[in-house]
Design an enzyme around this catalytic site. Structure first.
Site, PDB file in Angstrom:
ATOM      1  CG  HIS A 165      50.933  22.717  48.756  1.00 17.57           C
ATOM      2  ND1 HIS A 165      50.333  23.662  47.955  1.00 17.57           N
ATOM      3  CD2 HIS A 165      51.889  22.126  47.979  1.00 17.57           C
ATOM      4  CE1 HIS A 165      50.882  23.658  46.755  1.00 17.57           C
ATOM      5  NE2 HIS A 165      51.833  22.722  46.739  1.00 17.57           N
ATOM      6  CG  ASP A 178      50.056  27.121  50.124  1.00 20.64           C
ATOM      7  OD1 ASP A 178      50.160  25.873  50.148  1.00 20.64           O
ATOM      8  OD2 ASP A 178      51.031  27.887  50.080  1.00 20.64           O
ATOM      9  CG  ASP A 210      52.140  23.581  42.716  1.00 14.36           C
ATOM     10  OD1 ASP A 210      52.052  22.734  43.609  1.00 14.36           O
ATOM     11  OD2 ASP A 210      53.041  24.438  42.679  1.00 14.36           O
ATOM     12  CD  GLU A 226      54.972  23.788  48.551  1.00 17.33           C
ATOM     13  OE1 GLU A 226      56.021  23.264  48.141  1.00 17.33           O
ATOM     14  OE2 GLU A 226      54.280  24.568  47.848  1.00 17.33           O
ATOM     15  CD  GLU A 227      53.152  26.854  45.793  1.00 15.61           C
ATOM     16  OE1 GLU A 227      54.354  27.145  45.623  1.00 15.61           O
ATOM     17  OE2 GLU A 227      52.552  26.001  45.121  1.00 15.61           O
ATOM     18  CD  GLU A 271      54.274  19.687  45.661  1.00 14.93           C
ATOM     19  OE1 GLU A 271      53.871  20.251  44.620  1.00 14.93           O
ATOM     20  OE2 GLU A 271      54.519  20.301  46.719  1.00 14.93           O
ATOM     21  CG  HIS A 311      54.042  28.488  40.730  1.00 12.37           C
ATOM     22  ND1 HIS A 311      55.223  28.642  41.430  1.00 12.37           N
ATOM     23  CD2 HIS A 311      53.316  27.582  41.435  1.00 12.37           C
ATOM     24  CE1 HIS A 311      55.208  27.867  42.512  1.00 12.37           C
ATOM     25  NE2 HIS A 311      54.056  27.219  42.521  1.00 12.37           N
TER      26      HIS A 311
END
Length: 368
Positions: free
Chosen positions: A73, A75, A99, A133-134, A162, A341
């Site tokens: 992903h 994003d 991530d 995705e997030e 990932e 994150h």
């Protein structure tokens, strides 16, 4: 919106990682980065490229007997004063480094190697760079491809880059969220005997959680440990009122040998006494997991190429979408999942090249 950067796929994976991080792409605002990825892939000359919203698809058509899908992903979560990237103490810091823009950089390097005329991977390849995705799954770019371009996701193996800290993480857990609600009767707290306290009505459910012992199971040599936890509680009206409503939110992380229905049945069994006493349980979200699939020849060959044993993925990832399509899938990327994150998000530089090298060896058929 800033102009899309020029991505040089001949640059090393560290340089590409930093270029991706330095192009902000918070969920819902991936267009500039998707434009750059699309332009770079089209320029290679050996890939069929298609755009679906802010998801970029690319694939070879070499007539190989097998196909591998590589997915990541674009994003990130909201930026926390951690863009642009910086290099410090052997780490690249910045939003999305782990991530999963380091994984995206590895994918772009592989596209640059195998997506040019004359390249000879042993598998046909599909690259999927997707948006959103997030955030909630209904916005997922990969989900949109499943619905609108299913043919693009055919493959004998899917590898999601990932963050796994350079380890292979097979399959993924399922995740269920449910809300357990109790009802009572309001009263003045000075005359509490005239009411029924809904918060107290949660005592049985909380006791069941405190006594809960999670199941552990081995599947294809991967050890999964389930977990059922309270993640939220609400109730109360004022400091002098017996509350007439209360709610407990729980999250069940379940091994992939359970399906969604079995997971819900298990949660209802755990809270059977509370439900019998009048509580209501509503499932608000339930996403099934994915079996490791390591007995599939393509997956076994991938594990052999990386040269490290696979472990269970303790969390939910989009490998579940591929599993639902009957495609074995694994997680493998250079990022550190424990830093995803966070404000301090970073990736070890020493993890980047080995991830690229392992995937290059697998895709080129090199077992040396």
């Amino acid at each position: 919106m800033s102009a899309p950067p020029d991505l040089d796929l001949s640059a090393d994976v560290l340089t590409l990682t930093r270029a991706l991080v330095d192009t902000p792409s918070v969920s819902g605002d991936e267009r500039a980065l998707a434009d750059a990825v699309e332009a770079a892939l089209r320029a290679l000359g050996g890939l069929e490229v298609e755009r679906v919203g802010d998801t970029v698809l690319a694939r070879t058509d070499l007539g190989r007997d097998t196909r591998v899908v590589l997915a990541g992903h674009l994003d990130t979560v909201p930026i926390a004063d951690n863009v642009p990237s910086r290099l410090e103490d052997g780490r690249v810091f910045g939003c999305g480094t782990s991530d999963m823009k380091s994984g995206d950089a590895v994918m772009l390097r592989l596209a640059g190697r195998f997506g040019v005329p004359g390249a000879a991977p042993v598998h046909d390849l599909t690259f999927v760079f997707y948006d959103n995705e997030e955030v909630e799954s209904v916005r997922s770019g990969l989900g949109r491809v499943v619905r609108e371009r299913r043919g693009w996701l055919y493959g004998d193996l899917a590898v999601l880059l990932e963050p796994t800290d350079g380890e292979i993480e097979a399959g993924c857990q399922g995740t269920l969220r449910a809300r357990l609600e109790t009802r009572g009767r309001r009263a003045h707290s000075a005359r509490s005997w005239l009411g029924v306290n809904a918060v107290h009505g949660l005592a049985g459910a909380l006791a069941a959680l405190a006594a809960y012992r999670p199941r552990e199971v081995d599947i294809d040599g991967c050890h999964y440990r389930e977990g059922l936890n309270a993640v939220g509680i609400s109730g109360g009206v004022a400091g002098n009122v017996v509350p007439d409503e209360a709610a407990l939110t729980v999250n069940f992380r379940y091994a992939p040998d359970r399906d969604e229905d079995a997971a819900e049945a298990h949660v209802r069994e755990v809270f059977a006494e509370a439900i019998a006493a009048g509580a209501t349980l509503t499932v608000t979200d339930n996403a099934g997991g994915a079996l490791p699939g390591l007995t599939e020849p393509a997956a076994a060959a991938f594990v052999a190429a990386v040269g490290r044993p696979a472990r269970a993925k303790l969390g939910w990832t989009d490998v579940a979408r591929f599993a639902a399509l009957g495609i074995p899938a694994v997680n493998y990327g250079p990022g550190d999942p424990q830093l995803a994150h966070t404000r301090e998000e970073s990736v070890l530089v020493e993890r980047l090249q080995p991830a690229e090298d392992a995937l290059t060896a697998y895709l080129s058929g090199d077992r040396a």
